[in-house]
Write an enzyme that holds these catalytic residues in place. Structure first.
Site, short mmCIF file in Angstrom:
data_model
loop_
_atom_site.label_atom_id
_atom_site.label_comp_id
_atom_site.label_asym_id
_atom_site.label_seq_id
_atom_site.Cartn_x
_atom_site.Cartn_y
_atom_site.Cartn_z
CB ILE A 155 10.48 11.02 0.97
CG1 ILE A 155 9.54 12.00 0.51
CG2 ILE A 155 9.90 9.67 1.71
CD1 ILE A 155 8.64 11.45 -0.46
CB ALA A 232 11.27 5.00 -4.47
CG ASP A 257 2.33 2.93 -1.93
OD1 ASP A 257 1.09 2.69 -1.81
OD2 ASP A 257 2.81 4.19 -2.30
CD GLU A 262 0.43 5.28 -10.60
OE1 GLU A 262 -0.53 5.27 -9.64
OE2 GLU A 262 1.42 5.65 -10.31
CG HIS A 282 1.18 5.29 -6.17
ND1 HIS A 282 1.28 5.79 -7.48
CD2 HIS A 282 1.82 6.19 -5.24
CE1 HIS A 282 2.46 6.80 -7.03
NE2 HIS A 282 2.62 6.89 -5.94
#
Ligand code: NAD
Length: 315
Positions: A155, A232, A257, A262, A282
């Protein structure tokens, strides 16, 4: 073999069936469930499984240890920090990931966040709807920036390629220099990267070397005009320290992000209240193309593992 999918892969029923069909035809079973985070429910569903497939749902040691037939964990995700790898290792269970499925999707969101922050896209959208003008919101060009990439894996390098197309100078920091990065990035120390970059974009995994790598001391090395992008993992950044820097003008903006947990997030999370911060729950990996790619990758992983040629090896 019993193959049990413990959460949706985010693809159509047709594609899921197409991917599972060769296994059903060969006499294996395949059962798909919707996500349930209760370990007791997970154990009930997976207790006879030889293969467990998950995406980003945490898979605890409790569940892994309770599944006595389990031989292979197939993770439809790049990061595997949500799987208790110590428990898998202890039980000699093989683990693979879906490396590469979302490389383009993540690189594009990282660039999207840079452009959005530099051009104040959410703010000018609001101005336009309020019948106002751009006054005071003139943007800045990405092509004029020095961008620091932390982590030059798939990435990081794809993001570097896209940045080069914009005309950026691209610095990079990584524990090991990559041959493929030659001519694309200038490798420098982390300190030089933080001091010289107008934008710092994080692309490393979460591990012992990267946890809270971006802390108050390192943020203080960055330019007050700089922007931090984290696509990341949340714990690579000390969120409190970052929010303090953003709110006190020691850093100009952030695109985030990923968080310590989560989403859905605690509404009091410091980064939800930090100045000039773009937040997404995310989503960097989540594109139609990446979801389809990962379904093919994880079923291909099972085929290869059954043939004794495990791919995308984590354990
Ligand atoms: P990769 O394995 O190809 O590359 C990771 C690189 O990071 C490796 O080259 C490694 O040497 C380097 N690295 C390891 N520790 C480091 C450190 N402390 N400092 C700097 N570099 C370090 O992985 P990838 O496919 O490029 O993905 C990178 C990470 O991005 C994943 O581990 C995952 O956590 C994250 N990710 C996030 C999303 C999302 O939706 N937000 C999606 C996919 C991946």
């Amino acid at each position: 073999m019993n193959i049990v999918l413990l959460e949706s892969l985010g693809v159509s029923e047709e594609l899921l069936h197409e991917c599972a069909k060769p296994f059903l035809d060969a006499g294996h079973t395949f059962t798909a469930y919707e996500k349930n985070t209760d370990p007791a429910v997970q154990i009930e569903r997976a207790k006879d499984a030889d293969v467990i497939m998950i995406a980003n749902m945490p898979l605890s040691g409790e569940v892994i240890r309770a599944c006595n037939h389990l031989k292979y964990i197939d993770v439809a995700f790049t990061g595997v920090d949500h799987v208790d790898l110590a428990a898998a290792k202890e039980k000699s269970i093989a683990v693979s990931n879906a490396a590469g499925y979302s490389t383009q999707a993540v690189a594009e969101l990282s660039i999207g966040m840079m452009l959005s922050l530099l051009r104040n896209i959410p703010q000018v959208d609001a101005r336009c709807r309020e019948g106002k003008t751009k006054d005071g919101l003139v943007g800045s060009e990405l092509g004029s920036k020095t961008v620091g990439i932390v982590g030059t894996g798939a990435i990081g390098l794809r993001t570097a390629q896209l940045l080069k197309a914009f005309g950026c100078r691209v610095l990079a920091y990584a524990p090991h220099e990559k041959e493929a990065a030659k001519g694309l990035v200038e490798y420098v120390s982390l300190e030089t990267l933080l001091r010289e970059s107008d934008i710092v974009s994080l692309h490393c995994p979460l591990n012992d070397s990267s946890r809270h790598m971006i802390n108050a001391e390192r943020i203080a090395m960055m330019k007050p005009t700089a922007i931090l992008i984290n696509v990341a993992r949340g714990p690579v950044v000390d969120s409190e320290a970052l929010a303090d820097a953003l709110n006190s003008g020691k850093l100009a903006g952030a695109g985030i992000d990923v968080f310590e947990t989560e989403p859905p997030l605690d509404p009091n999370h410091p980064l939800l209240h930090a100045k000039n911060t773009l937040v997404t729950p995310h989503v960097a990996f989540a594109s139609t193309q990446s979801m389809e790619a990962r379904a093919h990758i994880v079923f291909d992983n099972i085929r290869a593992w059954m043939d004794g040629n495990q791919k995308n090896i984590i354990l």
